[in-house]
Design a protein around this motif. Structure first.
Motif, PDB file in Angstrom:
ATOM      1  N   MET A 156      17.530 -51.558  27.197  1.00 30.71           N
ATOM      2  CA  MET A 156      17.056 -51.289  25.862  1.00 30.71           C
ATOM      3  C   MET A 156      16.886 -52.423  24.709  1.00 30.71           C
ATOM      4  O   MET A 156      16.083 -52.202  23.890  1.00 30.71           O
ATOM      5  N   LYS A 159      13.063 -53.550  25.005  1.00 31.03           N
ATOM      6  CA  LYS A 159      11.893 -52.702  24.400  1.00 31.03           C
ATOM      7  C   LYS A 159      10.507 -52.939  25.191  1.00 31.03           C
ATOM      8  O   LYS A 159       9.586 -53.256  24.551  1.00 31.03           O
ATOM      9  N   ASN A 164       9.866 -49.216  30.513  1.00 32.46           N
ATOM     10  CA  ASN A 164       9.723 -47.637  30.454  1.00 32.46           C
ATOM     11  C   ASN A 164       8.741 -46.907  31.184  1.00 32.46           C
ATOM     12  O   ASN A 164       9.348 -45.755  31.417  1.00 32.46           O
ATOM     13  N   SER A 187      22.050 -52.613  21.373  1.00 31.84           N
ATOM     14  CA  SER A 187      20.862 -51.813  21.535  1.00 31.84           C
ATOM     15  C   SER A 187      20.361 -51.464  20.220  1.00 31.84           C
ATOM     16  O   SER A 187      21.141 -50.694  19.300  1.00 31.84           O
ATOM     17  N   SER A 188      18.980 -50.983  20.304  1.00 31.11           N
ATOM     18  CA  SER A 188      18.466 -50.255  19.239  1.00 31.11           C
ATOM     19  C   SER A 188      18.500 -48.744  19.438  1.00 31.11           C
ATOM     20  O   SER A 188      17.984 -48.256  20.557  1.00 31.11           O
ATOM     21  N   SER A 190      17.090 -46.449  17.627  1.00 32.35           N
ATOM     22  CA  SER A 190      15.658 -45.806  17.626  1.00 32.35           C
ATOM     23  C   SER A 190      15.156 -45.871  18.868  1.00 32.35           C
ATOM     24  O   SER A 190      14.360 -44.990  19.133  1.00 32.35           O
ATOM     25  N   TYR A 191      15.266 -46.997  19.561  1.00 32.84           N
ATOM     26  CA  TYR A 191      14.458 -47.082  20.801  1.00 32.84           C
ATOM     27  C   TYR A 191      15.195 -46.090  21.892  1.00 32.84           C
ATOM     28  O   TYR A 191      14.063 -45.643  22.765  1.00 32.84           O
ATOM     29  N   LYS A 194      13.137 -43.094  22.458  1.00 31.00           N
ATOM     30  CA  LYS A 194      11.604 -43.313  23.204  1.00 31.00           C
ATOM     31  C   LYS A 194      11.979 -43.567  24.547  1.00 31.00           C
ATOM     32  O   LYS A 194      11.095 -43.544  25.305  1.00 31.00           O
ATOM     33  N   LEU A 195      13.192 -43.977  24.989  1.00 24.93           N
ATOM     34  CA  LEU A 195      13.354 -44.381  26.417  1.00 24.93           C
ATOM     35  C   LEU A 195      13.464 -43.229  27.402  1.00 24.93           C
ATOM     36  O   LEU A 195      14.027 -42.249  26.969  1.00 24.93           O
TER      37      LEU A 195
END
Ligand code: C2E
Ligand code: MG
Ligand code: MG
Ligand code: MG
Length: 278
Positions: A156, A159, A164, A187-188, A190-191, A194-195
């Motif tokens: 993560m 990014k 991904n 880790s982010s 917000s990411y 999306k992962l």
């Protein structure tokens, strides 16, 4: 008792050996030979539904018995493999050994639950990783639905779109993706949304002091629920940890309380066997 067994696997190994460069170099060579001669093995640690006590899956863990130094823990040889460009051949050996074991169990009538394999982030830089998984599943006549991969949170931090899209491709063939040791990285968040992943695996450091980390565990479980992800706790050692996890909504558990990682012949006695066809 299980906890003692876990520790005893490594009783002949002295950490100071790897702190010396000479021996690290020796270990690297020995590891290369062990991979070439396919002499690594796999232990299996069952995962459970804490309410029904049914086995929900198992985690495959690499084991290396050094000819002179005895059992060397993966915490020592995996970093060596990553540094020495050996992690891809090592993990492909483990993948093949797991697949061949799953086929053998299926042929003997076992109801084989989904089995997870730990995959280093380095493996995702090998561009044919997804193809390798597709081809190898086909070769063994297995379906992705029997397989899960565990990747650490470092996935993560990077990014990267390419990682991904590989995760997405693996999920498209039925393989589940879990984030291992969740909560320990930087880790982010917000990411995370999306992962392309299926499950968060709460790191055992939170579980071993579960009362102090109650809020953190609770936050991870809610986050998983909100993101429609599954959640599992690893390193569960006591009944009170299980009670707390259940009260926080985490049903899937794994740890010495239930079972340490076991050689395949011991793990198989815990699986259900279907009536054999005649
Ligand atoms: P991990 O994937 O987080 O695996 C969990 C580790 O915790 C395992 O250690 C397991 O034996 C141990 N464990 C399980 N239940 C308990 C418990 O109740 N209490 C405690 N204290 N420990 C428990 P192990 O087998 O020594 O593996 C250590 C790490 O080595 C793994 O952590 C994983 O990151 C790595 N590893 C093992 N096999 C592979 C592999 O094939 N590829 C890669 N990349 N990494 C691997
Ligand atoms: Mg793991
Ligand atoms: Mg873990
Ligand atoms: Mg770990």
């Amino acid at each position: 008792k299980a906890k003692e067994n876990g520790a005893n696997h490594y009783q002949f190994f002295d950490q100071s050996m790897v702190d010396q460069n000479v021996n690290k170099f020796e270990l690297e060579n020995d590891l290369r030979n062990a991979i070439n001669s396919k002499s690594l093995t796999v232990f299996y640690q069952p995962k459970y539904n804490a309410t029904t006590n049914e086995i929900t899956g198992a985690e495959a863990l690499a084991r290396w018995k050094h000819p002179r130094h005895g059992m060397i823990p993966p915490g020592v040889f995996i970093p060596i493999a990553e540094e020495a460009n050996l992690i891809v051949p090592l993990e492909r050996l483990i993948i093949r050994q797991v697949f061949s074991q799953l086929v053998a169990w299926k042929n003997r009538g076992f109801e084989v639950p989904r089995t997870s394999i730990n995959i280093s982030i380095i493996h995702f830089y090998q561009e044919d990783f997804v193809k390798f998984m597709q081809h190898t599943l086909k070769e063994y006549d297995l379906y992705g639905e029997l397989i899960e991969i565990e990747v650490t949170e470092s996935i993560m931090i990077k990014k990267e779109d390419s990682i991904n899209s590989q995760l997405q491709a693996l999920r498209e063939i039925g393989i589940e993706v879990s984030i291992d040791d969740f909560g320990t990285g930087y880790s982010s968040l917000s990411y995370l949304s999306k992962l392309s992943v299926d499950r968060l695996k709460i790191d055992q450091s939170f579980i071993s002091h579960s009362q102090e980390n109650r809020e953190i565990i609770s936050t991870i479980v809610s986050m998983a629920t909100n993101l429609k992800l599954k959640v599992i706790a690893e390193g569960v050692e006591t009944a009170s940890q299980i009670d707390l996890l259940k009260s926080l909504g985490c049903q899937e558990v794994q740890g010495y309380f239930y079972s340490p990682p076991l050689p395949s012949n011991e793990y198989e006695t815990m699986m259900n066997k279907q009536p054999q066809e005649t």
